[in-house]
Each structure stands twice: as structure tokens, then as C-alpha cells.
Design a protein around this motif. Structure first.
Motif, PDB file in Angstrom:
ATOM      1  N   ASN A  55       0.848  -1.271   0.151  1.00  0.00           N
ATOM      2  CA  ASN A  55       0.079  -0.139  -0.164  1.00  0.00           C
ATOM      3  C   ASN A  55       0.909   1.043   0.219  1.00  0.00           C
ATOM      4  OD1 ASN A  55      -2.486  -1.076  -0.062  1.00  0.00           O
ATOM      5  ND2 ASN A  55      -2.595  -1.387   2.191  1.00  0.00           N
ATOM      6  N   LEU A  58       2.326   1.915  -3.402  1.00  0.00           N
ATOM      7  CA  LEU A  58       1.124   2.260  -4.353  1.00  0.00           C
ATOM      8  C   LEU A  58       0.816   3.861  -4.250  1.00  0.00           C
ATOM      9  CD1 LEU A  58      -1.291  -0.842  -4.083  1.00  0.00           C
ATOM     10  CD2 LEU A  58      -0.248  -0.143  -6.190  1.00  0.00           C
ATOM     11  N   MET A 128      -6.328  -6.626  -8.375  1.00  0.00           N
ATOM     12  CA  MET A 128      -6.092  -5.848  -7.285  1.00  0.00           C
ATOM     13  C   MET A 128      -4.912  -4.944  -7.590  1.00  0.00           C
ATOM     14  SD  MET A 128      -6.519  -8.854  -4.338  1.00  0.00           S
ATOM     15  CE  MET A 128      -5.804  -7.967  -3.151  1.00  0.00           C
ATOM     16  N   SER A 132      -5.650  -0.841  -8.063  1.00  0.00           N
ATOM     17  CA  SER A 132      -5.106   0.136  -7.359  1.00  0.00           C
ATOM     18  C   SER A 132      -4.283   1.358  -8.071  1.00  0.00           C
ATOM     19  CB  SER A 132      -4.019  -0.835  -6.215  1.00  0.00           C
ATOM     20  OG  SER A 132      -4.929  -1.292  -5.433  1.00  0.00           O
ATOM     21  N   ILE A 135      -6.528   3.657  -9.309  1.00  0.00           N
ATOM     22  CA  ILE A 135      -7.144   4.520  -8.262  1.00  0.00           C
ATOM     23  C   ILE A 135      -5.990   5.381  -7.894  1.00  0.00           C
ATOM     24  CG2 ILE A 135      -7.487   4.729  -5.834  1.00  0.00           C
ATOM     25  CD1 ILE A 135      -8.922   1.801  -6.284  1.00  0.00           C
ATOM     26  N   PHE A 136      -4.592   5.143  -7.577  1.00  0.00           N
ATOM     27  CA  PHE A 136      -3.528   6.247  -7.025  1.00  0.00           C
ATOM     28  C   PHE A 136      -3.069   7.032  -8.111  1.00  0.00           C
ATOM     29  CE2 PHE A 136      -4.188   2.972  -3.438  1.00  0.00           C
ATOM     30  CZ  PHE A 136      -4.301   3.980  -2.555  1.00  0.00           C
ATOM     31  N   PRO A 187      -9.927   2.132  -0.396  1.00  0.00           N
ATOM     32  CA  PRO A 187      -9.491   0.954  -1.202  1.00  0.00           C
ATOM     33  C   PRO A 187      -8.183   0.237  -0.637  1.00  0.00           C
ATOM     34  CG  PRO A 187      -8.904   3.231  -2.175  1.00  0.00           C
ATOM     35  CD  PRO A 187      -9.713   3.252  -1.141  1.00  0.00           C
ATOM     36  N   THR A 188      -7.375   1.056   0.189  1.00  0.00           N
ATOM     37  CA  THR A 188      -6.458   0.078   0.719  1.00  0.00           C
ATOM     38  C   THR A 188      -6.725  -0.670   1.577  1.00  0.00           C
ATOM     39  OG1 THR A 188      -6.096   2.345   2.060  1.00  0.00           O
ATOM     40  CG2 THR A 188      -4.533   2.088   0.340  1.00  0.00           C
ATOM     41  N   PHE A 191      -8.007  -3.683  -0.078  1.00  0.00           N
ATOM     42  CA  PHE A 191      -6.640  -4.275  -0.691  1.00  0.00           C
ATOM     43  C   PHE A 191      -6.385  -5.180   0.435  1.00  0.00           C
ATOM     44  CE2 PHE A 191      -2.477  -5.140  -1.372  1.00  0.00           C
ATOM     45  CZ  PHE A 191      -2.283  -5.302  -2.738  1.00  0.00           C
ATOM     46  N   MET A 214     -13.057  -1.654  -4.810  1.00  0.00           N
ATOM     47  CA  MET A 214     -12.017  -0.881  -5.623  1.00  0.00           C
ATOM     48  C   MET A 214     -12.397  -0.498  -6.953  1.00  0.00           C
ATOM     49  SD  MET A 214      -9.053  -3.908  -3.985  1.00  0.00           S
ATOM     50  CE  MET A 214      -7.521  -2.855  -4.965  1.00  0.00           C
ATOM     51  N   TRP A 217     -13.953   2.775  -6.795  1.00  0.00           N
ATOM     52  CA  TRP A 217     -12.842   3.813  -6.666  1.00  0.00           C
ATOM     53  C   TRP A 217     -12.255   4.273  -7.757  1.00  0.00           C
ATOM     54  CZ3 TRP A 217     -11.051   7.303  -2.614  1.00  0.00           C
ATOM     55  CH2 TRP A 217     -11.741   6.960  -1.444  1.00  0.00           C
TER      56      TRP A 217
END
Length: 236
Positions: A55, A58, A128, A132, A135-136, A187-188, A191, A214, A217
Motif C-alpha cells: 500500500n 502504491l 487488485m 490500485s 486509483i492512485f 481501497p487500501t 486491498f 476497488m 474507487w
């Protein structure tokens, strides 16, 4: 206007040259790897710590590297030129995101290898990671667009780093059902929950709601990034 890989490659090439000169980005890359090395020397059964190196990689790399590259464009007054160029919104967003995604993926893999995290069910884990990344990197784009300088991305992005990476710690610290419930939708957190389920021999049935969270998001962050990009394009 037709989709052009040539324009995308030109944006990626420019970002790569800028990356090599940006010490802030290099620090954002090295910090998650350093944390993973530190965690590998610790023995803990805390499930919330299991996914923290991933995380952190990410958030720190995906969001902050992307934000730094976007803010640097603004600082050097080249972002407006890019926004008003013939390149489409899709081409610019892809071009500005590919390099960040590749770097983030490398840092995530490095963090996994250094910390010794066991990754079960590679197919679901890959989904996943992909969600992610979307998202980030989208959040990083948003931070970069609303920040005036590279240094300002640290101030704007710090709450994201704290909340998204250390959500479980904040939940236990404040001991509030409302805060705990709110953090559970991050989301983290989903995850982390999905990773624990997969390591416990769980399958799609156990992680389907985490994946849905996720996915929502990812869709929401892309839409918001595109909206803010459009606003910046029209700003005078």
C-alpha cells in the motif's frame, strides 16, 4: 481527431527525461523500498501490517510520482501548452500515466521481494494491483493538477498518504465506530482485507465485495481526474 500512439510516446519520452532530473521523485521511489526492508526485519502477526509495504508503494510511488510530474509541468508553464495541444484527453492521461504505472509496478514488486510477502492467487492479486494503480495514479493526477508547485504536492497529498496507508492505525487510535466504518471503505483497507482472505485460501467469493469497492474507487477517481483536467484546460 484520431488516437495517436506517436503523441503518447512523445509524452512518455519527455516525462522520462524529466524524471531523471527530479530528486523528489527519486525519494518517493526509494522510501517504500526502505520501509519494506525495515519491515522484513520485524516479526509481526498483525494482518494490517501484511500489506502495508504494498500500500505504501502504491500511495507513495503511484500518487506522489504522478502528482510531482503533473505539478512540475505547471511550475515550468508547460502544462498549459500540453492541455492546449492537439493531443486528446485520453492520449494525455495515458501518456502521463504509463511511466508512473511502470515505476510503481517495479517498486511494488521490489517491496514484495524485500519484505518477503507471500502472494497467493496471482490472478486475483494482479487484478487488485491493476485497480490500485488506476486509483492512485488518478489521485496523483488530481493532486498534481490542483497543486501549484512540486513542493505543494507534499502538503496536498499528505492527508492521502496518512489516511490511505495508515487507516487501520487511525481507526484503532480514535476508537470511533464512525471513523472505523468510514475507513473500512478505503481501497487500501479493502486491498488489505482481500490479501488476508487470499492468504487464508479464500477465493472470489471471499473477496468479491473488496474487488467491487476497488472497482468503484477506480471508476470514480478516473472520472474526477478527467473532470478536473477539463476544468484546468478551460481556465484562463
Amino acid at each position: 481527431m484520431t488516437f495517436s500512439m506517436r503523441r503518447i510516446r512523445a509524452i512518455i519520452t519527455k516525462d522520462w527525461k524529466d524524471l531523471l532530473k527530479n530528486s523528489y521523485i527519486l525519494v518517493s521511489i526509494l522510501l517504500p523500498l526502505g520501509f519494506a526492508a525495515m519491515l522484513s526485519r520485524m516479526s509481526t502477526d498483525d494482518s494490517s501490517m501484511l500489506s502495508m509495504p504494498i500500500n505504501l508503494a502504491l500511495v507513495m510511488t503511484g500518487a506522489f510520482v504522478q502528482a510531482s510530474m503533473m505539478a512540475e509541468e505547471k511550475e515550468r508553464s508547460t502544462l498549459r501548452v500540453l492541455l492546449l495541444s492537439p493531443a486528446s484527453t485520453l492520449e494525455i492521461m495515458i501518456g502521463k500515466s504509463v511511466l508512473s504505472a511502470i515505476i510503481t509496478l517495479i517498486v511494488v514488486i521490489g517491496s514484495i521481494l524485500i519484505s518477503g510477502i507471500n502472494i497467493p492467487e496471482l490472478f486475483y492479486f494482479s487484478i487488485m494491483i491493476l485497480l490500485s494503480l488506476i486509483i492512485f495514479i488518478s489521485l496523483g493526477t488530481i493532486i498534481g493538477l490542483i497543486s501549484r508547485t512540486v513542493m505543494e504536492t507534499s502538503i496536498v497529498g499528505l492527508p492521502i498518504l496518512i489516511i490511505f496507508t495508515y487507516g487501520s492505525m487511525l481507526s484503532s487510535m480514535f476508537n470511533s465506530p464512525i471513523i472505523a466504518e468510514s475507513i473500512s471503505y478505503l481501497p487500501t483497507e479493502n486491498f488489505s482485507s482481500a490479501l488476508v482472505s487470499l492468504q487464508g485460501s479464500g477465493g472470489f467469493a471471499e473477496i468479491k465485495w473488496n474487488l467491487l469497492n476497488m472497482l468503484l474507487w477506480a471508476i470514480g477517481s478516473v472520472i474526477l481526474a478527467k473532470f478536473i483536467y477539463g476544468k484546468r484546460r478551460l481556465d484562463k
